[in-house]
Design an enzyme around this catalytic site. Structure first.
Site, PDB file in Angstrom:
ATOM      1  N   ASN A  37     -49.324  -3.276  19.080  1.00 58.94           N
ATOM      2  CA  ASN A  37     -50.011  -1.992  18.971  1.00 58.94           C
ATOM      3  C   ASN A  37     -51.388  -2.035  19.642  1.00 58.94           C
ATOM      4  OD1 ASN A  37     -50.862   0.521  18.226  1.00 58.94           O
ATOM      5  ND2 ASN A  37     -50.667   0.214  16.030  1.00 58.94           N
ATOM      6  N   HIS A 122     -45.184   3.705   1.319  1.00 53.64           N
ATOM      7  CA  HIS A 122     -46.622   3.934   1.402  1.00 53.64           C
ATOM      8  C   HIS A 122     -46.989   5.259   0.731  1.00 53.64           C
ATOM      9  CE1 HIS A 122     -46.885   1.344   5.330  1.00 53.64           C
ATOM     10  NE2 HIS A 122     -46.505   0.649   4.279  1.00 53.64           N
ATOM     11  N   ARG A 147     -46.914   1.040  -2.230  1.00 57.22           N
ATOM     12  CA  ARG A 147     -48.276   0.660  -1.854  1.00 57.22           C
ATOM     13  C   ARG A 147     -49.198   1.857  -2.046  1.00 57.22           C
ATOM     14  NH1 ARG A 147     -50.369  -0.617   4.222  1.00 57.22           N
ATOM     15  NH2 ARG A 147     -50.674   1.647   4.124  1.00 57.22           N
ATOM     16  N   TYR A 159     -59.028   3.133   6.411  1.00 60.07           N
ATOM     17  CA  TYR A 159     -57.676   2.648   6.654  1.00 60.07           C
ATOM     18  C   TYR A 159     -56.708   3.163   5.582  1.00 60.07           C
ATOM     19  CZ  TYR A 159     -53.573  -0.224   6.517  1.00 60.07           C
ATOM     20  OH  TYR A 159     -52.267  -0.615   6.460  1.00 60.07           O
ATOM     21  N   ASP A 205     -53.434  -2.710   0.115  1.00 61.60           N
ATOM     22  CA  ASP A 205     -53.859  -3.397   1.332  1.00 61.60           C
ATOM     23  C   ASP A 205     -55.368  -3.236   1.494  1.00 61.60           C
ATOM     24  OD1 ASP A 205     -54.180  -4.547   3.792  1.00 61.60           O
ATOM     25  OD2 ASP A 205     -52.738  -3.273   4.837  1.00 61.60           O
ATOM     26  N   HIS A 207     -57.016  -4.812   3.869  1.00 62.86           N
ATOM     27  CA  HIS A 207     -57.113  -4.767   5.329  1.00 62.86           C
ATOM     28  C   HIS A 207     -58.320  -5.543   5.851  1.00 62.86           C
ATOM     29  CE1 HIS A 207     -55.752  -2.685   9.150  1.00 62.86           C
ATOM     30  NE2 HIS A 207     -54.630  -2.970   8.522  1.00 62.86           N
ATOM     31  N   GLU A 231     -53.201  -7.331  -0.621  1.00 63.66           N
ATOM     32  CA  GLU A 231     -52.904  -7.806   0.734  1.00 63.66           C
ATOM     33  C   GLU A 231     -54.165  -7.946   1.573  1.00 63.66           C
ATOM     34  OE1 GLU A 231     -50.552  -6.163   4.708  1.00 63.66           O
ATOM     35  OE2 GLU A 231     -50.261  -5.174   2.776  1.00 63.66           O
ATOM     36  N   GLU A 257     -50.306 -10.617   8.363  1.00 68.42           N
ATOM     37  CA  GLU A 257     -49.710  -9.713   9.345  1.00 68.42           C
ATOM     38  C   GLU A 257     -50.339  -9.874  10.724  1.00 68.42           C
ATOM     39  OE1 GLU A 257     -51.775  -5.365   9.098  1.00 68.42           O
ATOM     40  OE2 GLU A 257     -50.530  -5.907   7.396  1.00 68.42           O
ATOM     41  N   ARG A 278     -46.875 -12.517   5.284  1.00 68.46           N
ATOM     42  CA  ARG A 278     -46.787 -11.135   5.761  1.00 68.46           C
ATOM     43  C   ARG A 278     -46.428 -10.996   7.236  1.00 68.46           C
ATOM     44  NH1 ARG A 278     -45.900  -6.821   4.843  1.00 68.46           N
ATOM     45  NH2 ARG A 278     -47.737  -5.602   5.356  1.00 68.46           N
ATOM     46  N   HIS A 307     -43.919  -7.822   7.471  1.00 64.73           N
ATOM     47  CA  HIS A 307     -44.654  -6.641   7.929  1.00 64.73           C
ATOM     48  C   HIS A 307     -43.680  -5.625   8.516  1.00 64.73           C
ATOM     49  CE1 HIS A 307     -48.212  -4.540   9.125  1.00 64.73           C
ATOM     50  NE2 HIS A 307     -48.156  -4.819  10.416  1.00 64.73           N
ATOM     51  N   ASP A 311     -45.266   0.714  13.878  1.00 68.61           N
ATOM     52  CA  ASP A 311     -45.439   0.159  15.211  1.00 68.61           C
ATOM     53  C   ASP A 311     -44.622  -1.117  15.406  1.00 68.61           C
ATOM     54  OD1 ASP A 311     -47.072  -1.216  13.464  1.00 68.61           O
ATOM     55  OD2 ASP A 311     -48.759  -1.394  14.826  1.00 68.61           O
ATOM     56  N   GLU A 334     -41.749  -4.390   3.523  1.00 67.93           N
ATOM     57  CA  GLU A 334     -42.438  -3.140   3.828  1.00 67.93           C
ATOM     58  C   GLU A 334     -41.516  -2.248   4.653  1.00 67.93           C
ATOM     59  OE1 GLU A 334     -46.684  -1.623   5.737  1.00 67.93           O
ATOM     60  OE2 GLU A 334     -45.927  -3.623   6.230  1.00 67.93           O
ATOM     61  N   TRP A 397     -61.744  -3.718  10.480  1.00 66.39           N
ATOM     62  CA  TRP A 397     -61.027  -2.487  10.139  1.00 66.39           C
ATOM     63  C   TRP A 397     -59.797  -2.820   9.306  1.00 66.39           C
ATOM     64  CZ3 TRP A 397     -56.113  -0.417  11.602  1.00 66.39           C
ATOM     65  CH2 TRP A 397     -55.905   0.904  11.195  1.00 66.39           C
TER      66      TRP A 397
END
Length: 397
Positions: A37, A122, A147, A159, A205, A207, A231, A257, A278, A307, A311, A334, A397
């Site tokens: 991605n 999600h 999640r 995020y 998450d 992130h 996560e 991930e 992940r 994961h 994407d 996921e 991020w």
């Protein structure tokens, strides 16, 4: 059975996807996902310019040898571009081998270890009422594990809320406040538990946005709400930081991930600093590498949590599902369903029903690509956001 040709296909039915198509001299066709991605064309070029010329007339059955040839032969090893390219070749060859055997891939991996693959969906909301509605919607769709991502008062975008992709030519920039997040998130999970009770498995998450001590504080604060996992609570390049997190919380931890080889996990798994791996098949060298990673993790009672965002193409998703069904130390999968346009390009045999996924019984991985449909969706440059603190400092991020 020799490799007769290979083609790299870039298409954008809502998201950009890079697919490798390998054809053998007896007419079998296998597919591998090489999507990275925001850096898709880098992998497409790596495949076209450096990998595809090496595949001509190779024995398609020699998957392990080909993997080692591409990994060790390039000298400059690892990294997401290299490992995504190797993954695409690897999955395409497994797809071909399973088709030649007349079996779905999971049968070649030892057969099924379960009847279905527990998936989580999600749920998101800018505030708690919107989030609760989203949780209800995921449950109505059949998800049994969810999640939870929530907005934070005072922050416009973060995020997990809304569509992160920016197609203006430059990444969008978000503003982050760690203290506000740490104050707010426990109240979010209290509201979700009060509404849906103690039985629903909930995930979150972070992130990568916290330091180890901040992650430890959050994990401890979330213990009353019995998360399935927290996560990417801190950037895992600092693997020793997970020791501090472990010392202070019993909230299960999922990491990886953004990792792309088993070497990224050695300390985390050996010291049992995480509970779930992940990585995606697409970014971690394919089925060959992921099976070795999961077998290593199993020794330490660490489970899988592959994961599965939008994407990762249906090709990458399918490859992960075959692993999920076969390995013993499966944890959860996921699952973010793709758009109708994506499923027009990628025809799949995997299914989702009553909270469980299954890869299907089609020989191979069970996904084919419609080139005519793919050609309708041209590549569109897109970036994920950049994150900054309130004083302008670039942040994770």
């Amino acid at each position: 059975m020799r490799i007769a040709g290979a083609d790299v296909i870039v298409t954008c039915p809502g998201r950009n996807f890079v697919t490798l198509e390998i054809t053998t001299d007896d007419g079998l066709v296998g597919y591998g996902d090489a999507t990275l991605n925001g850096r898709e064309l880098a992998v497409a070029s790596y495949l076209r310019d450096h990998v595809v010329p090496l595949l001509a007339d190779r024995d398609a059955h020699r998957i392990e040898d080909t993997w080692q040839y591409l990994y060790r032969g390039a000298y400059w090893r690892r990294g997401p571009v290299t490992m995504a390219a190797i993954a695409a070749v690897d999955v395409a060859l497994w797809d071909i081998k399973a088709q030649a055997a007349g079996m779905p891939l999971y049968q070649l991996l030892g057969g099924a270890s379960r009847t279905g693959i527990m998936a989580y969906g999600h749920a998101r909301g800018r505030d708690v009422p919107e989030l609760l509605d989203s949780v209800r919607a995921r449950r109505d769709e059949g998800f049994r594990s969810i999640r939870v991502q929530s907005g934070v008062p005072g922050l416009d975008t973060i995020y997990g809320i809304g569509n992160p992709l920016d197609r203006t030519g430059l990444p969008s920039e978000e503003v982050w406040d760690t203290r506000a997040y740490l104050r707010h998130l426990p109240t979010v999970f209290e509201a979700v538990r009060n509404e849906f009770g103690p039985e629903l498995p909930l995930l979150h998450d972070v992130h990568h946005r916290l330091t180890p001590i901040q992650a430890a504080k959050l994990g401890k604060a979330l213990e009353p709400y019995d998360l399935f996992w927290m996560e990417d609570c801190t950037p895992a390049e600092n693997q020793e930081g997970l020791r501090l997190v472990r010392q202070h919380t019993t909230t299960p931890l999922a990491i990886g991930e953004v990792f792309n080889t088993v070497f990224d996990y050695q300390t985390l798994i050996r010291e049992q600093l995480i509970d779930y791996v992940r990585s995606a098949v697409t970014h971690t060298g394919g089925v060959t590498a992921m099976r070795k990673l999961f077998d290593f993790a199993a020794i330490y009672q660490v489970k899988s949590g592959i994961h599965g965002p939008t994407d990762i193409s249906p090709v990458g998703m399918a490859a992960g599902l075959h692993l999920d069904l076969a390995i013993h130390n499966f944890g959860i999968q996921e699952f973010a369903p793709h758009t109708a346009e994506t499923y027009e390009v990628f025809r799949r045999s995997y299914t989702f029903s009553d909270g469980y996924l299954h890869p299907g019984e089609t020989p191979g991985i069970g996904v084919t690509l419609d080139k005519e449909a793919a050609a309708k969706f041209e590549y569109q440059p897109a970036y994920l956001p950049v994150n900054r603190l309130q004083d302008g400092t670039v942040h994770d991020w």
